[in-house]
Design a protein around this motif. Structure first.
Motif, short mmCIF file in Angstrom:
data_model
loop_
_atom_site.label_atom_id
_atom_site.label_comp_id
_atom_site.label_asym_id
_atom_site.label_seq_id
_atom_site.Cartn_x
_atom_site.Cartn_y
_atom_site.Cartn_z
N LYS A 89 7.83 20.02 2.89
CA LYS A 89 9.02 18.85 2.15
C LYS A 89 8.22 18.06 1.02
N GLY A 90 6.90 17.93 1.48
CA GLY A 90 6.06 17.02 0.65
C GLY A 90 4.99 16.60 1.52
N ASN A 91 4.12 15.76 0.59
CA ASN A 91 2.73 15.27 1.05
C ASN A 91 2.33 14.15 1.20
N ASN A 105 -6.73 5.80 10.58
CA ASN A 105 -7.66 6.72 10.77
C ASN A 105 -6.98 8.24 10.74
N PRO A 106 -6.17 8.42 11.48
CA PRO A 106 -5.23 9.46 11.40
C PRO A 106 -4.72 9.88 9.81
N CYS A 107 -4.19 8.72 9.05
CA CYS A 107 -4.05 8.84 7.66
C CYS A 107 -5.26 9.47 6.90
N LYS A 108 -6.32 8.97 7.22
CA LYS A 108 -7.47 9.31 6.40
C LYS A 108 -7.71 10.58 6.73
N PHE A 109 -7.53 10.92 7.92
CA PHE A 109 -7.76 12.69 8.37
C PHE A 109 -6.74 13.43 7.56
N LEU A 110 -5.53 13.05 7.63
CA LEU A 110 -4.45 13.91 6.86
C LEU A 110 -4.92 13.97 5.15
N GLU A 111 -5.53 12.76 4.75
CA GLU A 111 -5.86 13.01 3.13
C GLU A 111 -7.02 14.14 3.23
N GLN A 112 -7.80 14.23 4.17
CA GLN A 112 -8.75 15.44 3.91
C GLN A 112 -8.21 16.96 3.79
N VAL A 117 -1.76 9.55 0.49
CA VAL A 117 -1.50 8.16 1.40
C VAL A 117 -1.54 7.06 0.46
N THR A 118 -0.27 6.31 0.53
CA THR A 118 -0.27 5.03 -0.20
C THR A 118 -0.47 3.73 0.69
N TYR A 119 -1.75 3.00 0.52
CA TYR A 119 -1.86 1.86 1.59
C TYR A 119 -1.49 0.69 0.88
N LEU A 120 -0.18 0.08 1.10
CA LEU A 120 0.17 -1.23 0.41
C LEU A 120 -0.39 -2.61 1.04
N GLY A 121 -0.46 -3.71 0.18
CA GLY A 121 -0.91 -4.80 0.62
C GLY A 121 -0.12 -5.55 1.34
N VAL A 122 -0.42 -6.72 1.64
CA VAL A 122 0.78 -7.74 2.15
C VAL A 122 0.75 -8.98 1.64
#
Length: 371
Positions: A89-91, A105-112, A117-122
């Motif tokens: 459906k999308g990535n 860390n799972p997000c970093k793995f999925l990037e590989q 992945v968009t990492y938003l600030g606060v």
């Protein structure tokens, strides 16, 4: 000197009622819950009851609860399991820079393996802005994962508003509620979340047990393949002993819901620190939208770990990393733009069900002696 424990966000002691609920499974109930005979059926009933108790805490159906080995596995199942099953459906995944490593860390793995992945600030309080999430959505976005509350500051995110945005755009929404479940009221339907993580050892259950809420109709790829345990999503004979412990802990948490004891005690603690230290002490995180038990404060121009080392009978924590004599500011406080001279003095005090006012008075006195 009597030991004082103010690190409940790291891990809670087992509630006596949880120990009592688990005890029969160490002796009498030893059958496999999948077995269709006299030894298996009562264990299956206990497992079902535990699932009902967990579901009741968050307002879900018991069929939407999967037992895991803890919060980290539940987060990995949510992110990887959903991505593997739905990447056609999308990535694209949206999260924040202040998530727990069990999300980052799972997000970093999925990037590989092809995810974007968009990492938003606060903001200065550690809250992500819902409008920033909406701006980050693309036609490839399939999953949003935002923690319910931050483990360091206790700041609670605007989950309901984010859930409404996700629903509007038809995007699956996961929240890591490891720190929140059992401390504040949570209803998955009101929050409009599709996946939600629970960690047992944060709410007076044993370590090594957790749960993932998976809204009915969501499709995830199992991380562990085998027989059809846990509705076919997690192979392996269920750890009924720990599941019963988690169920009982969730039942207790539901009974405690809305009681002001912890919030009042935490507010009292903060008022005492302000009275003694004035401008020398600063609150980190949101002044109101935060967990009722969590107080992250900075002693200005001090080193938090040095202060804690001077009070060895006190168990509390800092978010800073210490490496070969150098201190590195907590990544969460850094994302909140907390100045170095403030952030280095940060200490997270997290209170719990068994914390007393006398202990709080003692801690304030100890800090007054050393500062």
């Amino acid at each position: 000197m009597e030991k004082i424990y103010l690190d409940y966000n790291a891990s809670t002691p087992l509630a006596p009622e949880v120990v009592d609920a688990m005890q029969p499974l160490l002796t009498d109930f030893y059958g496999n819950p999948s077995a269709l005979h006299w030894a298996g059926e009562p264990v299956k009933d206990l497992l079902h009851n535990a699932r009902e108790q967990v579901a009741s805490l968050i307002g879900s159906s018991s069929r939407e609860i999967i037992f895991t080995s803890g919060g980290s596995e539940a987060n990995n199942m949510a992110l990887k399991g959903y991505y593997f099953k739905n990447r056609y459906k999308g990535n694209h995944i949206i999260t924040t820079k202040i998530e727990h490593p069990a999300i980052l860390n799972p997000c970093k793995f999925l990037e590989q393996i092809g995810a974007k992945v968009t990492y938003l600030g606060v903001d200065q309080y550690g809250r992500v802005l819902p409008e920033e999430i909406e701006k980050a959505i693309t036609k490839e976005t399939i999953l949003i994962s935002i923690m319910h509350s931050n483990n360091e500051t206790g700041t609670i995110q605007p989950i309901k508003e984010i859930g409404e945005i996700a629903e509007k755009h038809g995007i699956t929404f996961h929240t890591d509620a490891s720190q929140s479940a059992g401390k504040v009221a949570i209803n998955v339907n009101e929050l409009k979340v599709d996946l939600l993580t629970i960690a047992g050892h944060k709410l007076y259950a044993p370590k090594g047990i957790g749960a993932l809420f998976i809204r009915e109709g969501m499709e995830l790829e199992p991380l562990i393949h085998g027989a059809g345990h846990e509705f076919g999503l997690r192979a392996g004979t269920e750890n009924t002993l720990l599941a019963v412990g988690l169920g009982q802990a969730c039942l207790l948490a539901k009974e405690q819901e809305g009681k002001p004891y912890l919030k009042d005690l935490t507010n009292y603690f903060w008022s005492q620190l302000k009275e003694v230290f004035g401008e020398q002490v600063v609150l980190n995180g949101h002044p109101e939208q935060r967990l009722p038990n969590t107080l992250n404060v900075s002693f200005v121009r001090r080193i938090g770990q040095d202060l804690l080392s001077a009070i060895p009978h006190l168990a509390a924590s800092t978010g800073s990393a210490c490496h070969a004599g150098s201190i590195e500011l907590s990544p969460v406080l850094r994302e909140m733009d907390v100045p170095e001279e403030v952030g280095m003095g940060a200490i997270r005090f997290s209170l719990g069900r068994y914390t007393t006012k006398d202990e709080i008075d003692q801690v304030v006195l100890e800090f007054e002696k050393i500062i």
